[in-house]
Design an enzyme around this catalytic site. Structure first.
Site, mmCIF file in Angstrom:
data_model
loop_
_atom_site.group_PDB
_atom_site.id
_atom_site.type_symbol
_atom_site.label_atom_id
_atom_site.label_comp_id
_atom_site.label_asym_id
_atom_site.label_seq_id
_atom_site.Cartn_x
_atom_site.Cartn_y
_atom_site.Cartn_z
ATOM 1 C CD1 TRP A 90 38.482 39.772 39.756
ATOM 2 C CD2 TRP A 90 37.489 39.077 41.362
ATOM 3 N NE1 TRP A 90 37.877 40.892 40.245
ATOM 4 C CE2 TRP A 90 37.270 40.518 41.434
ATOM 5 C CE3 TRP A 90 36.946 38.502 42.711
ATOM 6 C CZ2 TRP A 90 36.268 41.199 42.522
ATOM 7 C CZ3 TRP A 90 36.015 39.007 43.340
ATOM 8 C CH2 TRP A 90 35.830 40.222 43.311
ATOM 9 C CD GLU B 172 44.287 32.579 32.175
ATOM 10 O OE1 GLU B 172 43.701 32.476 33.192
ATOM 11 O OE2 GLU B 172 44.774 33.599 31.806
ATOM 12 N N GLY C 242 46.999 38.961 29.649
ATOM 13 C CA GLY C 242 48.018 39.174 30.696
ATOM 14 C C GLY C 242 49.307 39.422 30.113
ATOM 15 N N GLY D 187 40.930 40.721 32.942
ATOM 16 C CA GLY D 187 41.654 40.002 34.072
ATOM 17 C C GLY D 187 42.342 41.032 34.886
HETATM 18 P P1 PGA Z 1 43.957 40.373 31.174
HETATM 19 O O1 PGA Z 1 42.991 38.939 31.086
HETATM 20 O O2 PGA Z 1 42.809 41.480 30.882
HETATM 21 O O3 PGA Z 1 44.625 40.234 32.361
HETATM 22 O O4 PGA Z 1 44.615 40.322 29.753
HETATM 23 C C1 PGA Z 1 41.922 38.814 30.295
HETATM 24 C C2 PGA Z 1 41.209 37.343 30.445
HETATM 25 O O5 PGA Z 1 41.968 36.487 30.579
HETATM 26 O O6 PGA Z 1 40.130 37.248 30.509
#
Ligand code: PGA
Length: 245
Positions: free
Chosen positions: A10, A93, A167, A228
């Site tokens: 999340w 990240e 993302g 995500g």
């Molecule tokens: P996403 O993120 O599915 O939005 O690409 C995956 C993650 O960062 O674990």
């Protein structure tokens, strides 16, 4: 037989109330073909653990020290006391924005294992590395550095997440995802032996959604997903759970 594991990451989303509402909607849809769970904010862990009967609840980070002058950090002991059984470590990240590196991620992995908590250990190359054909070298290096001194690698879940697919909606093809998860398994085999490599769970992550989860899950080396964006809406996550049946 490897039992797949699907975890919704999340990130910095959902208040405690929103987390509990999601869990109340989704928990009853969980079945035993795979392990399903969500990684909530630290704040929502306690309420989420109490609300979930079937979903597993994961944290998104931890510190490797037990206690001390580390303002803003949370130790594995603190998580363990709540009943947390999974913790994501080394997400790209965190590596890109918060200074996590192979060395600190390795310390977190070792600390979690020493407390019987499962690390969801993330690796993956940048777009520039992918374009420069460095993917395999990056994967092998991150696996060997992040898992240094691990005794039982089968207690770790490895999440291969190409950074260019996170993302972005630009998911890796199932062939690329499988090849890269296969490289992870091969590196695990070199470091820990073929038997351990056969057992270790390897997730793919990066723009996984209801529309593509089945094709990833059908691949030999992909044992689940770290999701995500598509894990934030209950309907979307329920649809993923149904498709993994
Ligand atoms: P996403 O993120 O599915 O939005 O690409 C995956 C993650 O960062 O674990």
């Amino acid at each position: 037989m490897r039992k797949p594991i699907i975890i919704g990451n999340w990130k910095m989303n959902k208040t405690v109330k929103e987390a509990v509402e999601f869990i109340e909607k989704v928990d009853g849809h969980v079945h035993d073909k795979a392990t399903f769970g969500v990684a909530t904010s630290f704040l929502a862990l306690d309420a989420s653990l109490k609300a979930a009967k079937n979903l597993v609840i994961s944290a998104q980070n931890c510190h490797y020290e037990t206690s001390g002058a580390f303002t803003g950090e949370v130790s594995v002991e603190m998580l363990e006391e709540l009943g947390v059984k999974y913790v994501i470590v080394g997400h790209s990240e965190r590596r890109e924005m918060f200074g996590d590196c192979d060395c600190s991620v390795n310390k977190k992995v070792l600390k979690l294992l020493s407390k019987g908590v499962t690390p969801i250990f993330c690796i993956g190359e940048t777009e520039a590395q992918f374009d420069a054909n460095e993917t395999e070298a990056v994967i092998r290096s991150q696996v060997s550095k992040g898992l240094k001194d691990v005794q039982d690698v089968t207690k770790v879940v490895i999440a291969y997440e190409p950074i260019w697919a996170i993302g972005t909606g630009k998911s890796a093809t199932k062939e690329i995802a499988n090849t890269c998860c296969g490289i992870v398994r091969d590196e695990v085999s070199k470091l820990f032996g073929a038997e351990a490599a056969e057992k270790v769970l390897i997730q793919y992550g990066g723009s996984v959604k209801p529309e593509n989860i089945e094709e990833y899950m059908a691949e030999e080396h992909i044992d689940g997903a770290l999701i995500g964006g598509a894990s934030l809406q209950a309907e979307s996550f329920i649809s993923i759970i149904e498709k993994v049946k």
